[in-house]
Motif scaffolding. Structure first.
Motif, PDB file in Angstrom:
ATOM      1  N   LEU A  15       0.824  -1.214   0.000  1.00 22.13           N
ATOM      2  CA  LEU A  15       0.000   0.000   0.000  1.00 22.13           C
ATOM      3  C   LEU A  15       0.858   1.265   0.000  1.00 22.13           C
ATOM      4  O   LEU A  15       0.526   2.244  -0.671  1.00 22.13           O
ATOM      5  CB  LEU A  15      -0.959   0.003   1.188  1.00 22.13           C
ATOM      6  CG  LEU A  15      -2.059  -1.064   1.148  1.00 22.13           C
ATOM      7  CD1 LEU A  15      -2.858  -1.068   2.441  1.00 22.13           C
ATOM      8  CD2 LEU A  15      -2.973  -0.880  -0.059  1.00 22.13           C
ATOM      9  N   MET A  16       1.970   1.242   0.725  1.00 20.94           N
ATOM     10  CA  MET A  16       2.856   2.406   0.763  1.00 20.94           C
ATOM     11  C   MET A  16       3.464   2.672  -0.616  1.00 20.94           C
ATOM     12  O   MET A  16       3.541   3.818  -1.058  1.00 20.94           O
ATOM     13  CB  MET A  16       3.948   2.213   1.815  1.00 20.94           C
ATOM     14  CG  MET A  16       3.417   2.335   3.237  1.00 20.94           C
ATOM     15  SD  MET A  16       4.620   1.905   4.502  1.00 20.94           S
ATOM     16  CE  MET A  16       5.728   3.291   4.389  1.00 20.94           C
ATOM     17  N   GLU A  17       3.870   1.601  -1.313  1.00 21.24           N
ATOM     18  CA  GLU A  17       4.450   1.773  -2.652  1.00 21.24           C
ATOM     19  C   GLU A  17       3.384   2.172  -3.664  1.00 21.24           C
ATOM     20  O   GLU A  17       3.588   3.092  -4.455  1.00 21.24           O
ATOM     21  CB  GLU A  17       5.123   0.475  -3.100  1.00 21.24           C
ATOM     22  CG  GLU A  17       6.413   0.188  -2.359  1.00 21.24           C
ATOM     23  CD  GLU A  17       6.972  -1.194  -2.675  1.00 21.24           C
ATOM     24  OE1 GLU A  17       6.547  -1.818  -3.684  1.00 21.24           O
ATOM     25  OE2 GLU A  17       7.834  -1.646  -1.904  1.00 21.24           O
ATOM     26  N   ARG A  18       2.256   1.496  -3.644  1.00 27.25           N
ATOM     27  CA  ARG A  18       1.202   1.747  -4.636  1.00 27.25           C
ATOM     28  C   ARG A  18       0.603   3.149  -4.501  1.00 27.25           C
ATOM     29  O   ARG A  18       0.299   3.794  -5.496  1.00 27.25           O
ATOM     30  CB  ARG A  18       0.098   0.691  -4.466  1.00 27.25           C
ATOM     31  CG  ARG A  18      -1.111   0.887  -5.343  1.00 27.25           C
ATOM     32  CD  ARG A  18      -1.025   0.131  -6.599  1.00 27.25           C
ATOM     33  NE  ARG A  18      -2.281   0.268  -7.347  1.00 27.25           N
ATOM     34  CZ  ARG A  18      -2.380   0.087  -8.622  1.00 27.25           C
ATOM     35  NH1 ARG A  18      -1.338  -0.254  -9.327  1.00 27.25           N
ATOM     36  NH2 ARG A  18      -3.522   0.233  -9.239  1.00 27.25           N
ATOM     37  N   PHE A  19       0.438   3.625  -3.249  1.00 25.55           N
ATOM     38  CA  PHE A  19      -0.227   4.901  -3.018  1.00 25.55           C
ATOM     39  C   PHE A  19       0.710   5.986  -2.505  1.00 25.55           C
ATOM     40  O   PHE A  19       0.265   7.044  -2.086  1.00 25.55           O
ATOM     41  CB  PHE A  19      -1.419   4.706  -2.074  1.00 25.55           C
ATOM     42  CG  PHE A  19      -2.474   3.833  -2.683  1.00 25.55           C
ATOM     43  CD1 PHE A  19      -3.393   4.360  -3.580  1.00 25.55           C
ATOM     44  CD2 PHE A  19      -2.519   2.476  -2.406  1.00 25.55           C
ATOM     45  CE1 PHE A  19      -4.348   3.562  -4.171  1.00 25.55           C
ATOM     46  CE2 PHE A  19      -3.475   1.661  -2.993  1.00 25.55           C
ATOM     47  CZ  PHE A  19      -4.386   2.205  -3.883  1.00 25.55           C
TER      48      PHE A  19
END
Length: 134
Positions: A15-19
């Motif tokens: 989630l940190m990488e994607r968003f």
């Protein structure tokens, strides 16, 4: 609880990488629920179950999944990621709990089977097949 800390960390990293978040979003509760803290772009509530209930055993159950921007592929991308996570940690099923009209249609599109008209499940291998044919 420590058993699922690695799983929580994998979802958090995704989630940190994607968003493009800089700080951790995801926590693991004492009753094996992975959840995101309140934010404007992502809402996730994922139950981790190894015992049979309404859902089959060894199932990752999406109780709530929402993105501020809809219909641009976030749900499909997350399901693809979750399929890999399920394989990595030995889960055989992915479930969707209390699906509304939109999430029910999404589940059917991906090949999920209806348990009782509002809950769905799919064997992880079937999702792998679906994604490999895309």
């Amino acid at each position: 609880m420590i058993e699922y800390e690695e799983l929580r960390a994998d979802i958090d990293r995704y989630l940190m990488e994607r968003f493009k978040y800089r700080k951790s979003l995801v926590s693991l509760t004492i009753d094996n629920v992975i959840t995101t803290r309140r934010n404007s772009r992502i809402d996730l509530y994922l139950r981790i179950r190894k015992v049979e209930s309404l859902f089959p055993p060894y199932c990752l159950i999406i109780a709530r999944l929402g993105f501020s921007k809809e219909r641009i592929g976030h749900g499909t991308h997350f399901l693809r990621f979750l399929t890999g996570v399920a394989l990595k940690y030995g889960f055989r099923y992915i479930g969707i709990e209390c699906a509304n009209t939109k999430s029910g249609a999404f589940a059917k599109k991906l090949g999920f089977n209806s348990i009782d008209c509002e809950n769905y499940s799919i064997i992880v291998d079937n999702l792998i097949s679906y994604f490999s044919m895309e």
